[in-house]
Scaffold this motif. Structure first.
Motif, PDB file in Angstrom:
ATOM      1  N   GLU A 134     -64.882  51.686  41.276  1.00 56.56           N
ATOM      2  CA  GLU A 134     -64.673  52.383  42.536  1.00 56.56           C
ATOM      3  C   GLU A 134     -63.846  51.554  43.504  1.00 56.56           C
ATOM      4  N   ASN A 135     -64.104  50.273  43.543  1.00 60.91           N
ATOM      5  CA  ASN A 135     -63.360  49.394  44.443  1.00 60.91           C
ATOM      6  C   ASN A 135     -62.775  48.234  43.643  1.00 60.91           C
ATOM      7  N   GLY A 136     -61.618  48.467  43.094  1.00 59.75           N
ATOM      8  CA  GLY A 136     -60.985  47.423  42.294  1.00 59.75           C
ATOM      9  C   GLY A 136     -60.053  47.999  41.260  1.00 59.75           C
ATOM     10  N   SER A 137     -59.246  47.122  40.688  1.00 60.90           N
ATOM     11  CA  SER A 137     -58.290  47.545  39.675  1.00 60.90           C
ATOM     12  C   SER A 137     -59.005  47.774  38.350  1.00 60.90           C
ATOM     13  N   PRO A 138     -58.515  48.720  37.533  1.00 60.82           N
ATOM     14  CA  PRO A 138     -59.149  48.969  36.238  1.00 60.82           C
ATOM     15  C   PRO A 138     -58.943  47.810  35.280  1.00 60.82           C
ATOM     16  N   TYR A 139     -59.916  47.635  34.393  1.00 62.37           N
ATOM     17  CA  TYR A 139     -59.822  46.631  33.329  1.00 62.37           C
ATOM     18  C   TYR A 139     -59.680  47.367  32.007  1.00 62.37           C
ATOM     19  N   GLN A 140     -58.788  46.887  31.148  1.00 65.02           N
ATOM     20  CA  GLN A 140     -58.528  47.595  29.905  1.00 65.02           C
ATOM     21  C   GLN A 140     -58.440  46.623  28.731  1.00 65.02           C
ATOM     22  N   GLY A 141     -59.056  47.015  27.611  1.00 62.62           N
ATOM     23  CA  GLY A 141     -58.972  46.270  26.360  1.00 62.62           C
ATOM     24  C   GLY A 141     -58.513  47.183  25.242  1.00 62.62           C
ATOM     25  N   ILE A 142     -57.669  46.662  24.350  1.00 63.00           N
ATOM     26  CA  ILE A 142     -57.068  47.483  23.291  1.00 63.00           C
ATOM     27  C   ILE A 142     -57.185  46.754  21.957  1.00 63.00           C
ATOM     28  N   VAL A 143     -57.588  47.497  20.926  1.00 65.54           N
ATOM     29  CA  VAL A 143     -57.603  46.962  19.558  1.00 65.54           C
ATOM     30  C   VAL A 143     -57.079  48.046  18.621  1.00 65.54           C
ATOM     31  N   PRO A 144     -56.588  47.679  17.433  1.00 67.01           N
ATOM     32  CA  PRO A 144     -56.150  48.690  16.454  1.00 67.01           C
ATOM     33  C   PRO A 144     -57.303  49.583  16.037  1.00 67.01           C
ATOM     34  N   LEU A 145     -57.004  50.817  15.732  1.00 65.76           N
ATOM     35  CA  LEU A 145     -58.007  51.785  15.295  1.00 65.76           C
ATOM     36  C   LEU A 145     -58.159  51.659  13.785  1.00 65.76           C
ATOM     37  N   GLN A 146     -58.948  50.657  13.386  1.00 66.07           N
ATOM     38  CA  GLN A 146     -59.082  50.336  11.976  1.00 66.07           C
ATOM     39  C   GLN A 146     -60.551  50.119  11.619  1.00 66.07           C
ATOM     40  N   ASN A 148     -64.023  51.313   8.740  1.00 66.22           N
ATOM     41  CA  ASN A 148     -64.684  52.457   8.124  1.00 66.22           C
ATOM     42  C   ASN A 148     -65.157  53.481   9.141  1.00 66.22           C
ATOM     43  N   ASN A 149     -65.478  53.030  10.352  1.00 63.54           N
ATOM     44  CA  ASN A 149     -65.999  53.944  11.363  1.00 63.54           C
ATOM     45  C   ASN A 149     -65.817  53.344  12.746  1.00 63.54           C
ATOM     46  N   LEU A 150     -66.206  54.114  13.756  1.00 67.94           N
ATOM     47  CA  LEU A 150     -66.033  53.686  15.141  1.00 67.94           C
ATOM     48  C   LEU A 150     -66.845  52.432  15.459  1.00 67.94           C
ATOM     49  N   ALA A 151     -68.028  52.321  14.877  1.00 67.55           N
ATOM     50  CA  ALA A 151     -68.861  51.148  15.131  1.00 67.55           C
ATOM     51  C   ALA A 151     -68.142  49.867  14.711  1.00 67.55           C
ATOM     52  N   VAL A 152     -67.468  49.896  13.565  1.00 69.24           N
ATOM     53  CA  VAL A 152     -66.739  48.717  13.075  1.00 69.24           C
ATOM     54  C   VAL A 152     -65.604  48.367  14.025  1.00 69.24           C
ATOM     55  N   ALA A 153     -64.855  49.375  14.489  1.00 68.79           N
ATOM     56  CA  ALA A 153     -63.745  49.123  15.406  1.00 68.79           C
ATOM     57  C   ALA A 153     -64.230  48.499  16.710  1.00 68.79           C
ATOM     58  N   LEU A 154     -65.372  48.960  17.213  1.00 68.94           N
ATOM     59  CA  LEU A 154     -65.910  48.413  18.448  1.00 68.94           C
ATOM     60  C   LEU A 154     -66.427  46.993  18.254  1.00 68.94           C
ATOM     61  N   GLN A 155     -66.997  46.716  17.100  1.00 69.10           N
ATOM     62  CA  GLN A 155     -67.413  45.339  16.804  1.00 69.10           C
ATOM     63  C   GLN A 155     -66.210  44.411  16.807  1.00 69.10           C
ATOM     64  N   THR A 156     -65.100  44.875  16.250  1.00 67.03           N
ATOM     65  CA  THR A 156     -63.864  44.086  16.265  1.00 67.03           C
ATOM     66  C   THR A 156     -63.398  43.848  17.687  1.00 67.03           C
ATOM     67  N   TYR A 157     -63.513  44.870  18.531  1.00 63.48           N
ATOM     68  CA  TYR A 157     -63.112  44.724  19.933  1.00 63.48           C
ATOM     69  C   TYR A 157     -63.893  43.594  20.608  1.00 63.48           C
ATOM     70  N   PHE A 158     -65.209  43.582  20.437  1.00 62.09           N
ATOM     71  CA  PHE A 158     -66.016  42.563  21.098  1.00 62.09           C
ATOM     72  C   PHE A 158     -65.729  41.167  20.544  1.00 62.09           C
ATOM     73  N   GLU A 159     -65.497  41.075  19.251  1.00 61.36           N
ATOM     74  CA  GLU A 159     -65.234  39.763  18.656  1.00 61.36           C
ATOM     75  C   GLU A 159     -63.872  39.225  19.098  1.00 61.36           C
ATOM     76  N   GLN A 160     -62.875  40.117  19.239  1.00 61.81           N
ATOM     77  CA  GLN A 160     -61.530  39.678  19.605  1.00 61.81           C
ATOM     78  C   GLN A 160     -61.357  39.530  21.115  1.00 61.81           C
TER      79      GLN A 160
END
Length: 304
Positions: A134-146, A148-160
């Motif tokens: 609400e008060n501040g600039s947005p924060y954004q993180g991006i990883v490849p969509l790779q 077996n499933n969405l859970a794996v992609a999100l785990q990669t996001y947190f690790e990277q």
């Protein structure tokens, strides 16, 4: 052993079915925290205006369960948006959760999109996580969509992106969307050994247990020898943020010429919210009022 937070209450498993709730928990003697979510009525409302194959609906349910848990891992006031985009059968997947646990989402693509890995479903794509404050600039993180499933992609996001070991289990069917998240707490002593121990226990979970068991039952099934602090349940609801004023700002950005061209062709401007299906209608008088209000606001000679 499960310890409740001081404001929590014990519920009888036979008399209480948990639904549309987020539960956070902490392993008191280990460097691990977790979250559990089960969406029922909110899931039904969120998918009411979304079309596509059963698989597409399942991807949306998993994304909604995920974004509720992810939004609870950080302290902020605003909303978290999970967006997956690709050039495959599924083109766009969006799930949003606010700090008040309000959710909405959409999925777009070929209506007969078949299941498979993320690459098979989305083709070449990317996964974007955005925190809009609400008060501040947005924060954004991006990883490849790779993966077996969405859970794996999100785990990669947190690790990277966050350098945090994280495990997610996500499942959705016609009636429920459920998620479980575990995350290490590196500030704790021996957190690496703690993480390995908890991960081994958690890997015994089945999809049916995720769907059938409530939070306390699930935690007892997996970690009955551990001391766990289970915090108060947080209700989750479907709520779309669309409004006539928001649509008016979008129309204003299009400019007078484009708006008048649409009115000449159709006689009226119709806007439908892709998240909730709400219909908004603007005739020539409405459009002129929008434009004139903007001109008045920008006129330096306007007296108040």
């Amino acid at each position: 052993m499960i310890l409740m937070s001081k404001n929590a209450r014990f519920f009888s498993w036979s008399n209480m079915i948990e639904q549309d709730l987020l539960r956070r928990f902490l392993f008191e003697e280990l460097g691990v925290r977790g979250e559990w979510v089960k969406l029922t009525g909110s899931w039904q409302a969120a998918k009411l205006h979304q079309r596509g194959s059963e698989n597409m609906q399942q991807q949306l349910g998993q994304a909604l369960a995920a974004v509720v848990m992810l939004s609870a891992t950080v302290k902020f006031k605003g909303s978290m948006i999970l967006q997956a985009q690709g050039d495959g059968d599924i083109k766009t997947l969006v799930a949003q959760a606010t700090d008040q646990r309000e959710i909405r989402g959409l999925v777009r693509g070929k209506e007969n999109a078949a299941p498979g890995s993320l690459e098979n479903m989305f083709g070449q794509g990317r996964l974007v996580l955005t925190i809009e404050m609400e008060n501040g600039s947005p924060y954004q993180g991006i990883v490849p969509l790779q993966g077996n499933n969405l859970a794996v992609a999100l785990q990669t996001y947190f690790e990277q992106s966050e350098q945090l070991k994280t495990r997610l289990w996500l499942i959705a069917n016609a009636t429920h969307a459920v998620g479980l998240l575990l995350q290490e707490l590196p500030a704790q002593d021996h957190y690496e050994a703690d993480w390995e121990h908890i991960e081994i226990l958690a890997n015994t979970i089945t999809e049916q247990e995720l769907l059938d068991l409530d939070c306390e039952q699930l935690l007892y099934r997996l970690f009955n020898q551990e001391k766990i602090r289970l915090f108060d349940a947080e209700p989750v609801v479907f709520n779309c943020a669309c409004s006539r004023s928001n649509i008016e700002r979008t129309l204003l950005a299009m400019g007078r010429t484009e708006l008048e061209d649409i009115l000449k062709e159709r006689g009226i401007i119709e806007v439908s919210c892709e998240f909730c299906g709400e219909q908004y209608h603007f005739d020539g008088v409405d459009v002129e009022n929008i434009l004139s209000r903007n001109n008045t606001a920008n006129d330096p000679d306007t007296r108040h």
